[in-house]
Design an enzyme around this catalytic site. Structure first.
Site, PDB file in Angstrom:
ATOM      1  N   GLU A 194      -5.785  -1.751 -10.943  1.00  0.00           N
ATOM      2  CA  GLU A 194      -5.583  -2.903 -10.063  1.00  0.00           C
ATOM      3  C   GLU A 194      -6.913  -3.542  -9.669  1.00  0.00           C
ATOM      4  OE1 GLU A 194      -3.686  -4.250  -5.758  1.00  0.00           O
ATOM      5  OE2 GLU A 194      -3.723  -2.123  -6.293  1.00  0.00           O
ATOM      6  N   HIS A 211       3.977   5.108   0.372  1.00  0.00           N
ATOM      7  CA  HIS A 211       4.500   4.105  -0.564  1.00  0.00           C
ATOM      8  C   HIS A 211       6.001   3.969  -0.377  1.00  0.00           C
ATOM      9  CE1 HIS A 211       5.108   1.563  -3.832  1.00  0.00           C
ATOM     10  NE2 HIS A 211       4.826   2.340  -4.853  1.00  0.00           N
ATOM     11  N   HIS A 219      -2.103  -3.102  -3.797  1.00  0.00           N
ATOM     12  CA  HIS A 219      -0.954  -2.231  -4.043  1.00  0.00           C
ATOM     13  C   HIS A 219      -1.393  -0.777  -3.906  1.00  0.00           C
ATOM     14  CE1 HIS A 219       2.864  -0.916  -5.646  1.00  0.00           C
ATOM     15  NE2 HIS A 219       2.253  -0.228  -6.602  1.00  0.00           N
ATOM     16  N   PHE A 255       7.031   0.261 -11.772  1.00  0.00           N
ATOM     17  CA  PHE A 255       7.352   0.893 -13.051  1.00  0.00           C
ATOM     18  C   PHE A 255       8.072  -0.129 -13.937  1.00  0.00           C
ATOM     19  CE2 PHE A 255       7.720   5.680 -11.724  1.00  0.00           C
ATOM     20  CZ  PHE A 255       6.370   5.688 -11.445  1.00  0.00           C
ATOM     21  N   CYS A 257       8.686  -1.099  -7.644  1.00  0.00           N
ATOM     22  CA  CYS A 257       7.883  -1.217  -6.417  1.00  0.00           C
ATOM     23  C   CYS A 257       7.406  -2.636  -6.159  1.00  0.00           C
ATOM     24  CB  CYS A 257       6.707  -0.252  -6.491  1.00  0.00           C
ATOM     25  SG  CYS A 257       7.246   1.457  -6.729  1.00  0.00           S
ATOM     26  N   LYS A 266      -1.308   1.496   2.296  1.00  0.00           N
ATOM     27  CA  LYS A 266      -0.483   2.653   1.921  1.00  0.00           C
ATOM     28  C   LYS A 266      -1.166   3.965   2.300  1.00  0.00           C
ATOM     29  CE  LYS A 266       2.183   0.652  -1.914  1.00  0.00           C
ATOM     30  NZ  LYS A 266       1.591  -0.698  -1.958  1.00  0.00           N
TER      31      LYS A 266
END
Length: 416
Positions: free
Chosen positions: A317, A341, A306, A402, A166, A336
């Site tokens: 985060e 996403h 994010h 990831f 991502c 988002k």
């Protein structure tokens, strides 16, 4: 180091298939979520997502050629074409040597997952005779969108795909920025596209407990920072940016949207899919981006987080942001909550939001968040609900993937 500006933008998103429509809906706080229509999801734990609406490939690609391209490449063609038009570029009129200095770095986390799924399904449904589409491999591989964009416009500069889950398209944009400022190209088409709304993708993310299951209210499911968040909402689409060397842009009289001034990448080296509670990876990426841009934390006006709406990721985060920016009075929001996403394309559409925030002095709000998580570090200004109209000079755009990948880019309001 050469100065790099943004001269073109293009978008195919769950909130509109042009930059103007997309931005209008972001500022208005609209949700792009709804029931899945691309396959029968009635037996799946998650039955909704943020799909692109009203996309017709024939508007962008000759009908006889559409079968050559997976949907993620079709989205890439549409978004990059808009960005090139927006930049006022006519590559066909350029001398071939000029096009040697124009490149493409395009990202995708999943590539042609829809093509892969369909071909394998058809094979196993048959009698075992291998009858595969001759376009199977070029439709599937993640780098093909970058190749198609370059072929379409005869661009001979640096050309490749970045894959960092991502964080992929933010990584592509940072790499394009570096390519220009180091003098290895004059113009770069950068961004990412994703078409992951397939049975295997939804099933796989469900198996890893990553997706929201709020099937009764999809438009309210993506709720970053909310104590009742239960996972991310998958989205699809593409975002494209034209990055250009400043002097070249000025010489040709280009419209300049904003400037890109820094980028930082790191790894949290923690877990296959999880985020460390202290946000180490976020802290490292943000700190490197600030150092690259030669900025102090208090100069950042807005952080496009994010923040995917996962229980652990959002707080990790925010802890990283707090560690990197300290007590700086910075606004933080999560778009988002509206787009869902877009995986490998998330950084690209959020870079567009960052550019538009600088250009219009608007900070989009976070929708759906009703009860803030009590674990949010003190002192952060989380923008909820309506967009804020206030000066925006520098925007920090965060993306994480990831595998522990982190990428943070910084955009600046354009001044001569």
């Amino acid at each position: 180091m050469k100065r790099v500006v943004i001269t073109g933008l293009g978008a195919i998103t769950p909130l509109g298939n042009s930059v103007d429509t997309f931005w209008e809906n972001i500022v208005a706080g609209k949700s792009g979520a709804g029931p899945l229509t691309k396959f029968d999801a009635t037996k799946f734990k998650t039955q909704f997502g943020c799909e692109v609406k009203g996309f017709n490939a024939e508007d962008y690609i000759p009908k006889k050629e559409i079968r050559k391209y997976d949907l993620f490449t079709q989205y890439a063609i549409a978004a990059s074409d808009e960005a090139i038009r927006d930049a006022g570029l006519d590559f066909a009129a350029m001398d071939v040597k000029e096009r040697y200095e124009v490149g493409v770095i395009w990202a995708s986390g999943n590539g042609g997952i829809g093509t892969f799924e369909a071909e394998v399904r058809d094979f196993y449904a048959g009698d075992g005779t291998p009858r595969f589409n001759p376009f199977f491999i070029p439709k599937m591989i993640a780098d093909i969108a970058a190749g198609v964009i370059s072929i379409r416009h005869q661009l001979h500069g640096p050309n490749y795909c970045t894959v960092s889950a991502c964080a992929s398209s933010n990584t592509a944009i940072i790499n394009a920025f570096d390519t220009i400022r180091l003098g290895k190209a004059v113009i770069m088409v950068a961004g990412g596209s994703e078409a992951p709304i397939t049975a295997s993708s939804i099933g796989g993310f469900n198996a890893s407990q990553a997706l929201s299951k709020r099937n009764d209210a999809p438009e309210r499911a993506s709720r970053p920072f909310d104590k009742d968040r239960d996972g991310f909402v998958i989205g699809e689409g593409a975002g494209a940016l034209i990055l250009e060397e400043y002097e070249h842009a000025i010489k040709r009289g280009a419209k300049i949207h904003a400037e890109i001034v820094g980028g930082g990448m790191a790894a949290d080296a923690y877990h296959l899919t999880g985020t460390p509670p202290d946000g180490l990876g976020a802290y490292l990426g943000i700190s490197k981006a600030l150092a690259d841009a030669q900025l102090k934390p208090e100069q950042i006006s807005y952080v496009n987080a994010h923040a995917t709406s996962t229980p652990l990721g959002d707080i990790g985060e925010l802890n990283g942001i707090k560690a990197a920016l300290g007590d700086a009075p910075v606004a933080v929001s999560a778009t988002k909550s509206m787009t869902g996403h877009l995986l490998g394309a998330a950084g690209a559409i959020e870079s567009i939001i960052s550019v538009m925030a600088c250009k219009h002095d608007i900070i989009p709000g976070t929708i759906n968040t009703e009860n803030l998580d009590e674990n949010i570090p003190a002192g952060l200004q989380i923008v909820l609900g309506k967009s804020l109209h206030q000066p925006v000079n520098y925007v920090l755009n965060n993306t994480f993937g990831f595998g522990g990948h982190t990428a943070s880019s910084i955009f600046k309001k354009y001044t001569v």
